[in-house]
Design a protein around this motif. Structure first.
Motif, mmCIF file in Angstrom:
data_model
loop_
_atom_site.group_PDB
_atom_site.id
_atom_site.type_symbol
_atom_site.label_atom_id
_atom_site.label_comp_id
_atom_site.label_asym_id
_atom_site.label_seq_id
_atom_site.Cartn_x
_atom_site.Cartn_y
_atom_site.Cartn_z
ATOM 1 N N GLU A 23 0.982 -1.365 -0.276
ATOM 2 C CA GLU A 23 0.293 0.420 -0.286
ATOM 3 C C GLU A 23 0.930 1.636 -0.149
ATOM 4 O O GLU A 23 1.202 1.876 0.799
ATOM 5 C CB GLU A 23 -1.136 0.156 1.260
ATOM 6 C CG GLU A 23 -2.281 1.103 1.202
ATOM 7 C CD GLU A 23 -2.693 0.852 2.300
ATOM 8 O OE1 GLU A 23 -3.512 2.048 2.899
ATOM 9 O OE2 GLU A 23 -3.495 -0.104 2.770
ATOM 10 N N PRO A 24 1.774 1.390 -0.937
ATOM 11 C CA PRO A 24 2.312 3.168 -0.874
ATOM 12 C C PRO A 24 1.871 4.442 -1.250
ATOM 13 O O PRO A 24 0.614 3.987 -1.240
ATOM 14 C CB PRO A 24 2.797 2.720 -2.520
ATOM 15 C CG PRO A 24 2.261 1.465 -3.123
ATOM 16 C CD PRO A 24 1.286 0.815 -2.324
ATOM 17 N N GLN A 25 2.177 4.689 -0.292
ATOM 18 C CA GLN A 25 1.766 5.624 0.580
ATOM 19 C C GLN A 25 2.151 7.004 -0.207
ATOM 20 O O GLN A 25 3.350 7.304 -1.089
ATOM 21 C CB GLN A 25 2.375 6.716 1.526
ATOM 22 C CG GLN A 25 2.308 5.258 2.984
ATOM 23 C CD GLN A 25 0.065 5.566 3.249
ATOM 24 O OE1 GLN A 25 -0.448 6.581 3.235
ATOM 25 N NE2 GLN A 25 -0.273 4.149 3.108
ATOM 26 N N GLY A 26 0.971 8.197 -0.526
ATOM 27 C CA GLY A 26 1.652 9.526 -1.514
ATOM 28 C C GLY A 26 1.471 8.646 -3.490
ATOM 29 O O GLY A 26 2.241 9.930 -3.867
ATOM 30 N N VAL A 27 1.187 7.489 -2.780
ATOM 31 C CA VAL A 27 1.541 6.770 -4.950
ATOM 32 C C VAL A 27 0.199 7.452 -5.354
ATOM 33 O O VAL A 27 -0.887 6.497 -4.920
ATOM 34 C CB VAL A 27 1.306 5.536 -5.119
ATOM 35 C CG1 VAL A 27 1.632 5.383 -6.789
ATOM 36 C CG2 VAL A 27 3.115 5.331 -4.386
ATOM 37 N N THR A 28 0.428 8.081 -6.856
ATOM 38 C CA THR A 28 -1.908 8.010 -7.732
ATOM 39 C C THR A 28 -0.946 8.225 -8.684
ATOM 40 O O THR A 28 0.000 7.807 -9.688
ATOM 41 C CB THR A 28 -1.962 9.695 -7.038
ATOM 42 O OG1 THR A 28 -1.489 10.817 -8.266
ATOM 43 C CG2 THR A 28 -2.596 10.060 -5.700
ATOM 44 N N ARG A 29 -2.405 7.301 -9.638
ATOM 45 C CA ARG A 29 -2.224 7.772 -11.401
ATOM 46 C C ARG A 29 -3.410 7.745 -11.816
ATOM 47 O O ARG A 29 -4.870 7.841 -10.704
ATOM 48 C CB ARG A 29 -3.420 5.718 -11.167
ATOM 49 C CG ARG A 29 -1.535 5.314 -11.056
ATOM 50 C CD ARG A 29 -0.218 4.845 -11.834
ATOM 51 N NE ARG A 29 0.800 4.106 -11.573
ATOM 52 C CZ ARG A 29 1.811 4.095 -10.610
ATOM 53 N NH1 ARG A 29 2.077 5.524 -9.561
ATOM 54 N NH2 ARG A 29 2.803 3.052 -10.199
ATOM 55 N N GLU A 30 -3.084 8.388 -12.595
ATOM 56 C CA GLU A 30 -4.277 9.492 -13.442
ATOM 57 C C GLU A 30 -4.583 8.927 -14.233
ATOM 58 O O GLU A 30 -4.505 8.156 -15.292
ATOM 59 C CB GLU A 30 -4.326 10.334 -14.247
ATOM 60 C CG GLU A 30 -3.525 11.803 -12.851
ATOM 61 C CD GLU A 30 -2.946 12.981 -13.062
ATOM 62 O OE1 GLU A 30 -2.697 12.936 -14.709
ATOM 63 O OE2 GLU A 30 -3.467 13.797 -12.887
ATOM 64 N N VAL A 31 -5.957 8.363 -14.570
ATOM 65 C CA VAL A 31 -6.906 7.082 -15.238
ATOM 66 C C VAL A 31 -7.142 8.095 -16.060
ATOM 67 O O VAL A 31 -8.221 9.344 -15.834
ATOM 68 C CB VAL A 31 -7.156 6.393 -15.161
ATOM 69 C CG1 VAL A 31 -8.210 5.829 -15.970
ATOM 70 C CG2 VAL A 31 -6.762 5.356 -14.295
ATOM 71 N N HIS A 32 -6.911 8.146 -17.573
ATOM 72 C CA HIS A 32 -8.151 8.950 -18.474
ATOM 73 C C HIS A 32 -8.957 8.723 -19.262
ATOM 74 O O HIS A 32 -8.934 7.551 -20.069
ATOM 75 C CB HIS A 32 -6.580 10.422 -19.737
ATOM 76 C CG HIS A 32 -5.773 10.950 -18.978
ATOM 77 N ND1 HIS A 32 -5.853 12.088 -19.026
ATOM 78 C CD2 HIS A 32 -4.315 10.181 -18.572
ATOM 79 C CE1 HIS A 32 -4.362 12.411 -17.964
ATOM 80 N NE2 HIS A 32 -4.123 11.423 -18.417
ATOM 81 N N PHE A 33 -9.789 9.842 -19.778
ATOM 82 C CA PHE A 33 -10.972 9.448 -20.321
ATOM 83 C C PHE A 33 -11.834 9.301 -21.357
ATOM 84 O O PHE A 33 -12.750 9.592 -22.153
ATOM 85 C CB PHE A 33 -12.141 8.290 -19.126
ATOM 86 C CG PHE A 33 -12.574 9.820 -18.366
ATOM 87 C CD1 PHE A 33 -13.801 10.479 -18.684
ATOM 88 C CD2 PHE A 33 -11.998 9.703 -17.079
ATOM 89 C CE1 PHE A 33 -14.661 11.426 -17.567
ATOM 90 C CE2 PHE A 33 -12.876 10.701 -16.537
ATOM 91 C CZ PHE A 33 -13.733 11.845 -16.545
ATOM 92 N N GLY A 34 -10.683 10.981 -22.037
ATOM 93 C CA GLY A 34 -11.549 11.745 -22.948
ATOM 94 C C GLY A 34 -11.991 11.719 -24.200
ATOM 95 O O GLY A 34 -12.584 11.825 -24.746
#
Length: 118
Positions: A23-34
């Motif tokens: 559970e990496p803290q501060g890790v985010t991913r952006e998922v684009h759906f445009g």
């Protein structure tokens, strides 16, 4: 005997390292759906597949793991999917109602701790 103890020690270190990083803290991913049409089921399914791939990047994907590690990974998956759920529901609702505006972002930010702004 020393080889067995060394093997157990190495396995313990490896599994505890995974548990700490599952559970990496501060890790985010952006998922684009445009480019997706979220007003239909196919577009929503494609978005869900993109989110699943991003969750695997954040939490990892181990097939064989000790029970404790598998449980930690499952909890990570649960938290990351939970961070995406309200954003997906809002994006789909806007697409289906036609209330999407030019300034609306076509991205979902997901993270184990709830994501940006959640």
């Amino acid at each position: 005997m020393k080889k067995i103890i060394a093997g157990i020690f190495a396995a313990t270190i490896a599994s505890s390292a995974f548990a700490a990083s599952s559970e990496p803290q501060g890790v985010t991913r952006e998922v684009h759906f445009g480019g997706l049409n979220l007003a239909n089921a196919e577009g929503e399914a494609m978005l869900n597949e993109r989110i699943t791939r991003a969750v695997r990047q954040i939490c990892g994907q181990r097939v064989f793991a000790p029970l404790q590690d598998a449980m930690a990974q499952r909890e990570c998956y649960r938290k990351v999917f939970a961070s995406a759920r309200p954003q997906v529901e809002l994006a789909v609702a806007k697409a289906r109602s036609g209330n999407r505006y030019a300034g609306d972002p076509a991205v979902i930010a997901i993270a184990p701790t709830g994501g940006k702004g959640l």
